[in-house]
Design a protein around this motif. Structure first.
Motif, PDB file in Angstrom:
ATOM      1  N   ALA A  95       0.830  -1.209   0.000  1.00 37.12           N
ATOM      2  CA  ALA A  95       0.000   0.000   0.000  1.00 37.12           C
ATOM      3  C   ALA A  95       0.863   1.257   0.000  1.00 37.12           C
ATOM      4  O   ALA A  95       0.583   2.221  -0.725  1.00 37.12           O
ATOM      5  CB  ALA A  95      -0.927  -0.011   1.216  1.00 37.12           C
ATOM      6  N   MET A  96       1.917   1.265   0.806  1.00 39.65           N
ATOM      7  CA  MET A  96       2.771   2.449   0.864  1.00 39.65           C
ATOM      8  C   MET A  96       3.500   2.679  -0.457  1.00 39.65           C
ATOM      9  O   MET A  96       3.744   3.817  -0.854  1.00 39.65           O
ATOM     10  CB  MET A  96       3.768   2.320   2.020  1.00 39.65           C
ATOM     11  CG  MET A  96       3.128   2.479   3.381  1.00 39.65           C
ATOM     12  SD  MET A  96       4.302   2.309   4.757  1.00 39.65           S
ATOM     13  CE  MET A  96       5.403   3.701   4.445  1.00 39.65           C
ATOM     14  N   HIS A  97       3.832   1.593  -1.145  1.00 40.46           N
ATOM     15  CA  HIS A  97       4.488   1.736  -2.447  1.00 40.46           C
ATOM     16  C   HIS A  97       3.500   2.190  -3.520  1.00 40.46           C
ATOM     17  O   HIS A  97       3.743   3.166  -4.241  1.00 40.46           O
ATOM     18  CB  HIS A  97       5.125   0.404  -2.847  1.00 40.46           C
ATOM     19  CG  HIS A  97       5.781   0.440  -4.195  1.00 40.46           C
ATOM     20  ND1 HIS A  97       5.667  -0.599  -5.105  1.00 40.46           N
ATOM     21  CD2 HIS A  97       6.532   1.395  -4.809  1.00 40.46           C
ATOM     22  CE1 HIS A  97       6.343  -0.288  -6.205  1.00 40.46           C
ATOM     23  NE2 HIS A  97       6.863   0.908  -6.053  1.00 40.46           N
ATOM     24  N   GLN A  98       2.377   1.528  -3.602  1.00 37.43           N
ATOM     25  CA  GLN A  98       1.425   1.812  -4.678  1.00 37.43           C
ATOM     26  C   GLN A  98       0.761   3.181  -4.539  1.00 37.43           C
ATOM     27  O   GLN A  98       0.375   3.787  -5.541  1.00 37.43           O
ATOM     28  CB  GLN A  98       0.353   0.712  -4.725  1.00 37.43           C
ATOM     29  CG  GLN A  98       0.897  -0.631  -5.182  1.00 37.43           C
ATOM     30  CD  GLN A  98      -0.185  -1.684  -5.342  1.00 37.43           C
ATOM     31  OE1 GLN A  98      -1.323  -1.512  -4.891  1.00 37.43           O
ATOM     32  NE2 GLN A  98       0.160  -2.789  -5.980  1.00 37.43           N
ATOM     33  N   HIS A  99       0.655   3.676  -3.324  1.00 40.08           N
ATOM     34  CA  HIS A  99      -0.026   4.962  -3.105  1.00 40.08           C
ATOM     35  C   HIS A  99       0.940   6.065  -2.674  1.00 40.08           C
ATOM     36  O   HIS A  99       0.513   7.059  -2.090  1.00 40.08           O
ATOM     37  CB  HIS A  99      -1.132   4.788  -2.056  1.00 40.08           C
ATOM     38  CG  HIS A  99      -2.139   3.750  -2.426  1.00 40.08           C
ATOM     39  ND1 HIS A  99      -2.978   3.874  -3.514  1.00 40.08           N
ATOM     40  CD2 HIS A  99      -2.441   2.556  -1.855  1.00 40.08           C
ATOM     41  CE1 HIS A  99      -3.759   2.795  -3.605  1.00 40.08           C
ATOM     42  NE2 HIS A  99      -3.446   1.986  -2.600  1.00 40.08           N
ATOM     43  N   HIS A 100       2.206   5.879  -2.992  1.00 46.17           N
ATOM     44  CA  HIS A 100       3.211   6.852  -2.568  1.00 46.17           C
ATOM     45  C   HIS A 100       2.879   8.260  -3.058  1.00 46.17           C
ATOM     46  O   HIS A 100       3.047   9.243  -2.325  1.00 46.17           O
ATOM     47  CB  HIS A 100       4.594   6.427  -3.081  1.00 46.17           C
ATOM     48  CG  HIS A 100       5.716   7.263  -2.553  1.00 46.17           C
ATOM     49  ND1 HIS A 100       6.874   7.511  -3.255  1.00 46.17           N
ATOM     50  CD2 HIS A 100       5.875   7.930  -1.371  1.00 46.17           C
ATOM     51  CE1 HIS A 100       7.681   8.273  -2.546  1.00 46.17           C
ATOM     52  NE2 HIS A 100       7.107   8.542  -1.400  1.00 46.17           N
ATOM     53  N   ASP A 101       2.375   8.377  -4.285  1.00 40.51           N
ATOM     54  CA  ASP A 101       2.081   9.706  -4.833  1.00 40.51           C
ATOM     55  C   ASP A 101       0.938  10.399  -4.103  1.00 40.51           C
ATOM     56  O   ASP A 101       0.779  11.617  -4.208  1.00 40.51           O
ATOM     57  CB  ASP A 101       1.768   9.609  -6.326  1.00 40.51           C
ATOM     58  CG  ASP A 101       0.555   8.742  -6.621  1.00 40.51           C
ATOM     59  OD1 ASP A 101       0.203   7.886  -5.774  1.00 40.51           O
ATOM     60  OD2 ASP A 101      -0.042   8.905  -7.699  1.00 40.51           O
ATOM     61  N   GLU A 102       0.158   9.641  -3.312  1.00 41.12           N
ATOM     62  CA  GLU A 102      -0.983  10.217  -2.613  1.00 41.12           C
ATOM     63  C   GLU A 102      -0.600  10.816  -1.256  1.00 41.12           C
ATOM     64  O   GLU A 102      -1.370  11.597  -0.698  1.00 41.12           O
ATOM     65  CB  GLU A 102      -2.074   9.155  -2.426  1.00 41.12           C
ATOM     66  CG  GLU A 102      -2.637   8.639  -3.755  1.00 41.12           C
ATOM     67  CD  GLU A 102      -3.657   7.532  -3.551  1.00 41.12           C
ATOM     68  OE1 GLU A 102      -4.382   7.564  -2.526  1.00 41.12           O
ATOM     69  OE2 GLU A 102      -3.711   6.616  -4.390  1.00 41.12           O
ATOM     70  N   TYR A 103       0.560  10.431  -0.734  1.00 43.65           N
ATOM     71  CA  TYR A 103       0.960  11.003   0.552  1.00 43.65           C
ATOM     72  C   TYR A 103       2.312  11.715   0.475  1.00 43.65           C
ATOM     73  O   TYR A 103       2.779  12.269   1.475  1.00 43.65           O
ATOM     74  CB  TYR A 103       0.991   9.939   1.662  1.00 43.65           C
ATOM     75  CG  TYR A 103       1.976   8.806   1.488  1.00 43.65           C
ATOM     76  CD1 TYR A 103       3.305   8.936   1.889  1.00 43.65           C
ATOM     77  CD2 TYR A 103       1.586   7.578   0.951  1.00 43.65           C
ATOM     78  CE1 TYR A 103       4.208   7.896   1.755  1.00 43.65           C
ATOM     79  CE2 TYR A 103       2.475   6.528   0.802  1.00 43.65           C
ATOM     80  CZ  TYR A 103       3.781   6.690   1.207  1.00 43.65           C
ATOM     81  OH  TYR A 103       4.684   5.655   1.067  1.00 43.65           O
TER      82      TYR A 103
END
Length: 391
Positions: free
Chosen positions: A285-293
């Motif tokens: 999750a942290m890798h796939q949504h990195h651009d969101e946080y």
């Protein structure tokens, strides 16, 4: 990223039940508990701010409630993990100390622990740097000789970091005026109130805004990387502290960057017993949504996958993280060799501890000194880097 790190940075069974995390949510093949508990540095620190930003994404994407529990020192951050009251520690190089049984973790009741890394952060700022008053006559580490420096009670990892940087200038605690401070924010207040001449922080700590706006302001001490002997003195005791050019800093203009040392911060660490699916899901999750946080707090760029020093980590990765690394094709044979070596190091240290405590001295000082020798000899006999012999 202007960064010289390259590849240089490179136990509670049934913890889920203990945490009351039996229920879980699932989305896009990512399984995470409905509640995650992380211990972190206090509010106002880089790590705490990053954890909150990541937690918002986990809530929005997966309905996960992230509780971030601040701990004022290394032990208070690690204790909830050991007791099964937290899933992860969002901390710093105390991860190395607890693996090694060093300092605050080399006392009766602690000892080496089987910790694992999920991910870590190597930001464009830095994890640990020294600041002095902007109007002072201190510009190099040698200039702090005879000056008032902090020793924060219970903060073994930052105190050790200060010691590592003093080694650059061939200084020890005997060369400075040690001021004992009760906690992290107490150190900040003491610096602003002119009760300290030097302090430490990560380069992107939000509290540096306040320090910059104090009457005397601050500037960073630099550590020129072309002094190879000085760099080697630091690396000998802390191979995870490596030369780094920080291009981002709070409160001051760093121009083309400042030459400092840095190490992973925050490190997202857990115990070997944390469920594989939980670690896999969180890392994914942290890798796939990195651009969101990435813009939610300073330094979030450091969680990028290309900044995970998978082949040279001083702490082994968790099986859940390795599962994801293999899935996306970044886990290599060299990474596996290094992982196995670090697991063996942990096993040797834990076995040495068990044998030692079985017949250890009852006196606490004698206990600590005896463990220092046993630990050092165990590592040397097995051709492993011993790090600190005494502390």
């Amino acid at each position: 990223m202007t960064n010289k790190m390259g590849k240089g940075i490179g136990l509670v069974a049934g913890a889920v039940a203990a945490l009351g995390l039996a229920s879980s949510v699932q989305a896009d093949e990512i399984n995470l508990p409905s509640t995650l508990i992380w211990s972190a540095y206090p509010t106002g620190t880089t790590g705490y701010g990053q954890a909150v930003g990541i937690g918002n994404v986990l809530q929005n994407r997966y309905g996960v409630n992230l509780r971030v529990v601040p701990g004022r020192n290394d032990v208070s951050r690690m204790e909830p993990l050991r007791r099964g009251r937290a899933n992860f520690v969002f901390g710093g190089s105390e991860a190395m100390s607890v693996q090694e049984g060093l300092r605050d973790f080399g006392v009766r009741g602690w000892g080496p622990q089987p910790i694992r890394v999920g991910l870590w952060n190597l930001s464009d700022a830095c994890s640990f740097a020294l600041q002095v008053h902007a109007d002072s006559d201190m510009h190099t580490i040698e200039d702090i000789k005879g000056k008032r420096v902090p020793f924060v009670q219970g903060a073994a990892a930052p105190n050790a970091g200060f010691e590592y940087l003093m080694r650059y200038g061939n200084l020890t605690w005997d060369d400075v005026q040690v001021v004992e401070i009760g906690g992290y924010m107490g150190m900040v207040e003491a610096f602003i109130d002119n009760r300290l001449d030097v302090k430490w922080n990560s380069c992107d700590a939000a509290v540096l805004h306040r320090v910059a706006n104090a009457p005397r302001g601050f500037r960073f001490i630099e550590f020129p990387h072309d002094n190879e002997e000085a760099v080697a003195r630091v690396s000998e005791e802390a191979p995870w502290f490596v030369p780094h050019v920080a291009t981002k800093a709070v409160g001051v203009d760093v121009g083309d960057g400042i030459e400092v040392f840095s190490s992973p911060y925050p490190l997202m660490t857990t115990l070997v017993t944390e469920p594989e699916d939980t670690v896999y899901g969180l890392v994914r999750a942290m890798h796939q949504h990195h651009d969101e946080y990435i813009d939610s707090a300073p330094g979030q760029e450091g969680w990028a996958m290309e900044r995970q020093a998978i082949e040279t980590s001083f702490v082994p990765f968790h099986d859940g993280a390795i599962r994801y690394f293999k899935e996306i094709g970044v886990w290599t044979e060299e990474a596996q060799r290094n992982h196995e070596q670090q697991v063996r190091r942990q096993q040797l240290l834990m076995e040495a501890w068990e044998n030692y405590v079985a017949d250890a001295p009852r006196d606490e000082q004698a206990f600590a000194e005896g463990w220092m020798e046993v630990r050092y000899n165990t590592l040397v006999e097995n051709d492993m880097i011993p790090l600190s012999r005494r502390w």
